[in-house]
Write an enzyme that holds these catalytic residues in place. Sequence first.
Site, PDB file in Angstrom:
ATOM      1  N   GLY A  17      -4.610   4.249  -9.855  1.00 23.43           N
ATOM      2  CA  GLY A  17      -3.047   4.235  -9.101  1.00 23.43           C
ATOM      3  C   GLY A  17      -2.241   5.236 -10.236  1.00 23.43           C
ATOM      4  O   GLY A  17      -2.673   5.598 -11.220  1.00 23.43           O
ATOM      5  N   LYS A  20       5.230   4.940 -12.737  1.00 24.93           N
ATOM      6  CA  LYS A  20       6.480   6.038 -12.841  1.00 24.93           C
ATOM      7  C   LYS A  20       5.960   6.983 -13.989  1.00 24.93           C
ATOM      8  O   LYS A  20       6.186   8.292 -13.992  1.00 24.93           O
ATOM      9  CB  LYS A  20       7.704   5.591 -13.370  1.00 24.93           C
ATOM     10  CG  LYS A  20       8.951   5.992 -12.655  1.00 24.93           C
ATOM     11  CD  LYS A  20      10.375   5.338 -13.209  1.00 24.93           C
ATOM     12  CE  LYS A  20       9.986   3.947 -12.972  1.00 24.93           C
ATOM     13  NZ  LYS A  20      11.430   3.098 -13.120  1.00 24.93           N
ATOM     14  N   PHE A  21       5.465   6.299 -14.898  1.00 22.53           N
ATOM     15  CA  PHE A  21       4.854   7.141 -16.177  1.00 22.53           C
ATOM     16  C   PHE A  21       3.425   7.010 -16.279  1.00 22.53           C
ATOM     17  O   PHE A  21       3.240   6.143 -16.885  1.00 22.53           O
ATOM     18  CB  PHE A  21       5.686   6.762 -17.596  1.00 22.53           C
ATOM     19  CG  PHE A  21       7.238   6.483 -17.520  1.00 22.53           C
ATOM     20  CD1 PHE A  21       7.885   5.517 -17.084  1.00 22.53           C
ATOM     21  CD2 PHE A  21       7.798   7.773 -17.666  1.00 22.53           C
ATOM     22  CE1 PHE A  21       9.263   5.307 -17.144  1.00 22.53           C
ATOM     23  CE2 PHE A  21       9.211   7.559 -17.379  1.00 22.53           C
ATOM     24  CZ  PHE A  21      10.047   6.476 -17.248  1.00 22.53           C
ATOM     25  N   ASP A 134      10.475  -8.339 -14.307  1.00 21.54           N
ATOM     26  CA  ASP A 134      10.267  -7.249 -13.079  1.00 21.54           C
ATOM     27  C   ASP A 134       9.263  -7.666 -12.062  1.00 21.54           C
ATOM     28  O   ASP A 134       8.124  -6.965 -11.711  1.00 21.54           O
ATOM     29  CB  ASP A 134      10.025  -5.809 -13.856  1.00 21.54           C
ATOM     30  CG  ASP A 134      10.083  -4.733 -12.863  1.00 21.54           C
ATOM     31  OD1 ASP A 134       9.491  -3.722 -13.141  1.00 21.54           O
ATOM     32  OD2 ASP A 134      10.570  -5.095 -11.768  1.00 21.54           O
TER      33      ASP A 134
HETATM   34  C1  400 Z   1       1.241  -1.405 -11.380  1.00 19.29           C
HETATM   35  C2  400 Z   1       1.341   0.013 -11.840  1.00 19.29           C
HETATM   36  C3  400 Z   1       0.491  -0.029 -13.048  1.00 19.29           C
HETATM   37  N1  400 Z   1      -0.717  -0.098 -12.721  1.00 19.29           N
HETATM   38  C4  400 Z   1      -1.788  -0.563 -13.670  1.00 19.29           C
HETATM   39  O1  400 Z   1      -1.188  -0.851 -14.836  1.00 19.29           O
HETATM   40  C5  400 Z   1      -3.086  -1.157 -13.240  1.00 19.29           C
HETATM   41  C6  400 Z   1      -3.751  -1.813 -13.903  1.00 19.29           C
HETATM   42  C7  400 Z   1      -5.185  -2.004 -13.379  1.00 19.29           C
HETATM   43  N2  400 Z   1      -6.102  -2.699 -13.638  1.00 19.29           N
HETATM   44  N3  400 Z   1      -6.987  -2.710 -12.371  1.00 19.29           N
HETATM   45  C8  400 Z   1      -6.329  -1.903 -11.584  1.00 19.29           C
HETATM   46  N4  400 Z   1      -7.050  -1.961 -10.353  1.00 19.29           N
HETATM   47  C9  400 Z   1      -6.739  -1.000  -9.380  1.00 19.29           C
HETATM   48  O2  400 Z   1      -5.514  -0.358  -9.331  1.00 19.29           O
HETATM   49  C10 400 Z   1      -7.463  -0.865  -8.085  1.00 19.29           C
HETATM   50  C11 400 Z   1      -7.054  -0.206  -6.909  1.00 19.29           C
HETATM   51  C12 400 Z   1      -7.630  -0.209  -5.646  1.00 19.29           C
HETATM   52  C13 400 Z   1      -8.778  -0.711  -5.685  1.00 19.29           C
HETATM   53  N5  400 Z   1      -9.740  -0.700  -4.381  1.00 19.29           N
HETATM   54  C14 400 Z   1     -10.624  -1.906  -4.368  1.00 19.29           C
HETATM   55  C15 400 Z   1     -11.250  -1.799  -2.904  1.00 19.29           C
HETATM   56  N6  400 Z   1     -10.600  -1.427  -1.923  1.00 19.29           N
HETATM   57  C16 400 Z   1     -11.125  -1.487  -0.770  1.00 19.29           C
HETATM   58  C17 400 Z   1      -9.670  -0.260  -2.098  1.00 19.29           C
HETATM   59  C18 400 Z   1      -8.479  -0.383  -3.293  1.00 19.29           C
HETATM   60  C19 400 Z   1      -9.365  -1.748  -6.675  1.00 19.29           C
HETATM   61  C20 400 Z   1      -8.683  -1.865  -7.966  1.00 19.29           C
HETATM   62  C21 400 Z   1      -5.078  -1.664 -12.075  1.00 19.29           C
HETATM   63  S1  400 Z   1      -3.683  -0.857 -11.723  1.00 19.29           S
HETATM   64  C22 400 Z   1       0.688   1.562 -13.755  1.00 19.29           C
HETATM   65  C23 400 Z   1       1.977   1.616 -14.257  1.00 19.29           C
HETATM   66  C24 400 Z   1       2.071   2.724 -14.983  1.00 19.29           C
HETATM   67  C25 400 Z   1       1.286   3.682 -14.861  1.00 19.29           C
HETATM   68  C26 400 Z   1      -0.205   3.714 -13.839  1.00 19.29           C
HETATM   69  C27 400 Z   1      -0.158   2.585 -13.558  1.00 19.29           C
END
Ligand code: 400
Length: 286
Positions: A17, A20-21, A134
């Site tokens: 994913g 913003k940063f 937040d």
């Molecule tokens: C919340 C935003 C924040 N994100 C984190 O810190 C994030 C930390 C972190 N740990 N694990 C994650 N897991 C996933 O993002 C994820 C996404 C889709 C998944 N799939 C499962 C199976 N399904 C069928 C489809 C989807 C599984 C895990 C994320 S995101 C962020 C902030 C700034 C820069 C980047 C990211």
Amino acid sequence: QPRQFHLGMFEIGRPLGKGKFGRVYLARERSSGFICALKVLYKSELQHGSGVEKQVRREVEIQSNLRHPNILKMYGHFHDSKRVFLILEFAGRGELYKHLRKENRFPEWKAAQYVAQMASALRYLHRKHVIHRDIKPENILVGIHGELKISDFGWSVHAPNHRRTTLCGTLDYLPPEMVRPHGNGNDNSYDEKVDLWSLGVLTYEFLVGEAPFEDTMVMTHRRIARADMTIPSFVSPEARDLIKKLLVLDPAKRLPLDAVQQHPWIIKHCVKGERATNREKAKAGE
Ligand SMILES: CC[C@@H](NC(=O)c1cc2[nH]nc(NC(=O)c3ccc(N4CCN(C)CC4)cc3)c2s1)c1ccccc1
């Protein structure tokens, strides 16, 4: 004995994913095979001296010291010349807001279990005098067993606090005392009770599928400042009661977290027997 981490220790997987940063990637630590999420932030984007660099430092300082099942763990961090890397817990079912958009709104039994988990995480944070500030679906992830994990502590601070960094992004979750700074008489300081308001907004959004004050920027401001919302009739009386006890203008009058966990709506959906819950989940096709 803080272990030293560096990029060569990890095999980088698919992008998970982006915020913003920066972006976040699935990663595996080579020697142990341990699966984690590696968040990569570009120093160039954290332009020096602005609020963002301080926010990342605070995110690392705060999240590294937290241990709770409903708070995303940060195992470590490191940087190279151009980037900062945060080693985070992998949440196996991804972003909560995508589940909410897909399902439109959650059944009451699921919403109540989610609210109970958030109240438990917030109680832990507040005991450490950390305010998240937040709390919204975009910052909540879902673990492999369906449990919620609060992530993205970029906006969290130690209570009480006086906000300096300008807010940007949605106002939907902000309490009156943060959108109307001079409303609380003295300087625009506030405390943990801002998270109680956000919990109320979250409860509403879980059950209704949209935020209670969603409107144009100007109208959202005004509706938050007056706690002006309507709760649709399909929301049960117990759930309505909890929402109304959290979305209260006066921070001192918001239902405290221990009372949230004892609220009839939470008790009704969260402590009944395993069998009944499983029967319900089977019916819901979980
Ligand atoms: C919340 C935003 C924040 N994100 C984190 O810190 C994030 C930390 C972190 N740990 N694990 C994650 N897991 C996933 O993002 C994820 C996404 C889709 C998944 N799939 C499962 C199976 N399904 C069928 C489809 C989807 C599984 C895990 C994320 S995101 C962020 C902030 C700034 C820069 C980047 C990211």
